[in-house]
Scaffold this motif. Structure first.
Motif, short mmCIF file in Angstrom:
data_model
loop_
_atom_site.label_atom_id
_atom_site.label_comp_id
_atom_site.label_asym_id
_atom_site.label_seq_id
_atom_site.Cartn_x
_atom_site.Cartn_y
_atom_site.Cartn_z
N GLU A 42 0.81 -1.22 0.00
CA GLU A 42 0.00 0.00 0.00
C GLU A 42 0.84 1.26 0.00
O GLU A 42 0.39 2.30 -0.48
CB GLU A 42 -0.95 -0.01 1.19
N GLU A 43 2.05 1.20 0.53
CA GLU A 43 2.90 2.39 0.57
C GLU A 43 3.39 2.78 -0.82
O GLU A 43 3.40 3.94 -1.19
CB GLU A 43 4.10 2.16 1.49
N LYS A 44 3.82 1.77 -1.61
CA LYS A 44 4.33 2.03 -2.96
C LYS A 44 3.24 1.94 -4.03
O LYS A 44 3.49 2.21 -5.18
CB LYS A 44 5.45 1.04 -3.32
N HIS A 45 2.01 1.54 -3.63
CA HIS A 45 0.88 1.36 -4.54
C HIS A 45 1.22 0.41 -5.68
O HIS A 45 1.06 0.72 -6.86
CB HIS A 45 0.42 2.71 -5.12
N VAL A 46 1.70 -0.79 -5.32
CA VAL A 46 2.01 -1.81 -6.32
C VAL A 46 1.46 -3.17 -5.88
O VAL A 46 1.27 -3.42 -4.69
CB VAL A 46 3.54 -1.95 -6.56
N LEU A 47 1.21 -4.02 -6.86
CA LEU A 47 0.90 -5.43 -6.62
C LEU A 47 2.18 -6.20 -6.87
O LEU A 47 2.85 -6.00 -7.88
CB LEU A 47 -0.17 -5.93 -7.59
N ILE A 48 2.53 -7.09 -5.97
CA ILE A 48 3.73 -7.91 -6.12
C ILE A 48 3.28 -9.31 -6.50
O ILE A 48 2.61 -9.99 -5.72
CB ILE A 48 4.55 -7.93 -4.81
#
Length: 61
Positions: A42-48
């Protein structure tokens, strides 16, 4: 392709080809990922994506 249609279960009469999504008459590339195969940062707004060790931008909550 099924080589031997006699090996199908008795309730299966026809096996359709895989479907696809279209947008403006062109095929749309879609990647379907199971819920347990990705994490959300949520901090970097990415899906891993765990299987490919890849990050993709996400929006929303």
């Amino acid at each position: 392709m099924l080589k031997n249609e006699d090996s199908l279960p008795p309730f299966v009469n026809y096996v359709p080809p895989p479907g696809h999504w279209t947008e403006d008459g062109k095929r749309k590339l879609i990647l379907v990922v199971r819920q347990d195969r990705y994490e959300v940062d949520e901090e970097k707004h990415v899906l891993i994506l765990k299987d490919w060790k890849m990050e993709t931008p996400s929006s929303g909550r």
